[in-house]
Scaffold this motif. Structure first.
Motif, PDB file in Angstrom:
ATOM      1  N   GLY A  36    -111.450 -23.332 -95.766  1.00  0.00           N
ATOM      2  CA  GLY A  36    -110.725 -22.279 -95.962  1.00  0.00           C
ATOM      3  C   GLY A  36    -109.069 -22.587 -96.372  1.00  0.00           C
ATOM      4  N   SER A  37    -108.821 -23.847 -96.212  1.00  0.00           N
ATOM      5  CA  SER A  37    -107.323 -24.400 -96.532  1.00  0.00           C
ATOM      6  C   SER A  37    -107.213 -24.710 -97.862  1.00  0.00           C
ATOM      7  CB  SER A  37    -107.274 -25.472 -95.411  1.00  0.00           C
ATOM      8  OG  SER A  37    -105.946 -26.245 -95.955  1.00  0.00           O
ATOM      9  N   ASP A  38    -106.098 -24.169 -98.449  1.00  0.00           N
ATOM     10  CA  ASP A  38    -105.818 -24.600 -99.702  1.00  0.00           C
ATOM     11  C   ASP A  38    -105.464 -25.911 -99.976  1.00  0.00           C
ATOM     12  OD1 ASP A  38    -106.335 -22.011-100.818  1.00  0.00           O
ATOM     13  OD2 ASP A  38    -104.125 -21.555-100.830  1.00  0.00           O
ATOM     14  N   ARG A  39    -104.821 -26.592 -98.955  1.00  0.00           N
ATOM     15  CA  ARG A  39    -104.358 -27.937 -98.993  1.00  0.00           C
ATOM     16  C   ARG A  39    -105.720 -28.767 -99.024  1.00  0.00           C
ATOM     17  NH1 ARG A  39    -102.809 -32.414 -95.994  1.00  0.00           N
ATOM     18  NH2 ARG A  39    -103.456 -31.399 -93.945  1.00  0.00           N
ATOM     19  N   ILE A  40    -106.767 -28.661 -98.099  1.00  0.00           N
ATOM     20  CA  ILE A  40    -107.824 -29.268 -97.974  1.00  0.00           C
ATOM     21  C   ILE A  40    -108.936 -29.108 -99.450  1.00  0.00           C
ATOM     22  CG2 ILE A  40    -109.841 -29.723 -96.632  1.00  0.00           C
ATOM     23  CD1 ILE A  40    -107.093 -30.837 -95.454  1.00  0.00           C
ATOM     24  N   LEU A  41    -108.672 -27.881 -99.752  1.00  0.00           N
ATOM     25  CA  LEU A  41    -109.474 -27.496-100.977  1.00  0.00           C
ATOM     26  C   LEU A  41    -108.922 -28.523-102.199  1.00  0.00           C
ATOM     27  CD1 LEU A  41    -110.240 -23.625-100.684  1.00  0.00           C
ATOM     28  CD2 LEU A  41    -111.983 -25.586-100.452  1.00  0.00           C
TER      29      LEU A  41
END
Length: 460
Positions: free
Chosen positions: A288-293
């Motif tokens: 759910g994290s843009d950084r991780i995605l």
């Protein structure tokens, strides 16, 4: 002669094992009642996680001992191999041929056979067409050596298992996405789509056999591109039309696996307008994290995923969603983790496959800095599992009192007077009925929830 399959991993592996099994059946082989008694064993392997490969290595150790016993080699151990010991005592030495196929076979190829000499054949994902020659060699007591140095992937004519009323239909193979944690593009290769003519031919054959439900399969099923250039929504619409005009026995269509980036509004429209398409959709969020995605190379954002969910639910009000969630990806902070938790809370999936990141050799993520320690990964995973169990109970409780069309598929192990079936949303339902209803659709009221299963009453 007899065969035995051990299949690990995804639905595609199940379908490919079923397809290869048909080769054995056509040659007059029968399924062994016990793996210890088979003339040939095929292990279909998975490489998605290291734990899957470790399990296979354990099985290879088992088969190394079994082959020694079957050959009556001096010093062969019979512990936990009593069936095989009795077999050779009564019949003398009986050779066992061991073949390993699937993703792990493709990843390791020659190295697997060098490390485990008990393996007779390593059949990669592009060499399943070798099985007829391998079987012939086994029948003749010879060894088959492939001369095709550049095999091309081809789809089996069918993945049907005799007597089944629910079956898989592979429509594409491979993946072009290269998510940074995933080994699949390296062991399955680039995307290849099956022609509609082949798919239609298999559907007609399945209809003649009375199949009631199909699941369209692919590593990235909604990136399908037909030989006419049309995509997955067009294929799905064409399949529904064909089944309707041919008065097919197939009433339900499911599909797996879907990448959110390829889940178009056109596909949503097809699902909404076609009653044969089931209302249980599995769409992997992963995080759910843009950084991780972005680090995962998933090619969509948190907001994009939530927007997709909203559009699906607006167009298909009776839909239920499931997903995949990965915790502990390299660099995942407490804030990133909270973003994954909040996405799950906002979407309220009916079910989720939750797991922590496991490095795969050869993928970019395996060498990324800031690897999360195992203790933290396990703690975060347990937290989301506990949370999701509560969400699942709540979502299922909201569905109590509804009446659903259910495909009856098996007799309950706990109560022989009960039948287990599944709804269009892919939920399990137990209800009283005779075994004669198995393989047919019945109407059932969802009266209560017991664990992850509904209990209901048959109404027709």
């Amino acid at each position: 002669m007899t065969y035995f399959f051990e299949t690990y991993g995804c639905e595609m592996n199940l379908a490919e094992s079923a397809a290869v099994e048909q080769v054995f059946i056509r040659r007059g082989w029968t399924k062994a009642s016990d793996v210890q008694l088979a003339d040939m064993v095929v292990i279909n392997t998975c490489s998605v996680r290291a734990s899957a490969e470790e399990r296979i290595f354990g099985r290879l150790g088992f088969f190394t001992g079994l082959k020694k016993l079957r050959a009556m080699e001096p010093g062969a151990k019979s512990r936990n191999l009593e069936a095989a010991a009795r077999y050779v005592e009564e019949n003398g030495p009986r050779p066992l041929t061991l073949a390993v196929m699937g993703c792990m076979a493709q990843r390791l190829l020659d190295d697997l056979q060098k490390e485990w000499p008990a393996v007779d054949y390593v059949v990669g994902t592009f060499r399943k067409g070798d099985f007829p020659e391998i079987i012939t060699a086994v029948e003749q007591g010879k060894t088959f050596v492939s001369t095709d140095e550049k095999p091309v992937y081809s789809f089996a004519p069918t993945s049907y298992e005799e007597g089944a009323f629910s079956t898989f239909v592979p429509i594409m193979h491979g993946c072009n996405n290269f998510c940074s944690y995933c080994i699949v593009p390296y062991v399955r290769g680039r995307e290849v789509s099956r022609s509609f003519a082949e798919i239609r031919g298999e559907l007609d054959e399945l209809s003649r056999k009375g199949v009631r439900e199909i699941t369209l399969l692919g590593q990235n099923v909604n990136s399908y591109k037909g030989d006419d250039g049309k995509g997955f929504p067009d294929l799905l619409r064409a399949i529904c039309s064909h089944l309707e005009t041919t008065n097919s026995s197939i009433e339900w269509i499911r599909f797996e696996s879907s990448n959110p980036k390829d889940f178009s509004d056109e596909l949503i429209d097809v699902i909404a307008s076609e009653p044969r398409v089931c209302r249980g959709l599995h769409i992997a969020a992963q995080h759910g994290s843009d950084r991780i995605l972005k680090a995962m190379n998933r090619k969509y954002t948190r907001e994009g995923y939530l927007s997709l969910v909203k559009r699906i639910r607006a167009a298909v009000p009776d839909v239920e969603l499931s997903t995949d969630i990965m915790l502990g990806f390299p660099g995942e902070t407490d804030e990133d983790f909270s973003q994954a938790v909040s996405l799950m809370q906002e979407v309220r999936f009916e079910s989720a496959f939750m797991y922590y990141y496991n490095p795969r050799e050869g993928t970019p993520a395996a060498t990324m800095p800031e690897q999360v320690d195992l203790e933290t990964k396990k703690a975060r995973l347990q937290q989301v599992i506990d949370m999701q169990l509560g969400i699942t109970r709540s979502v299922m409780a909201e569905r109590v009192g509804r009446t659903e069309k259910v495909l009856a598929d098996t007799v309950s192990r706990n109560d022989r007077g009960e039948i287990l079936g599944k709804t269009s949303q892919n939920e399990r339902v137990a209800f009283k009925a005779p075994a004669s209803v198995i393989g047919s659709f019945v109407t059932v009221s969802l009266d209560e929830v017991s664990g992850n299963t509904f209990r209901g009453k048959r109404l027709d």
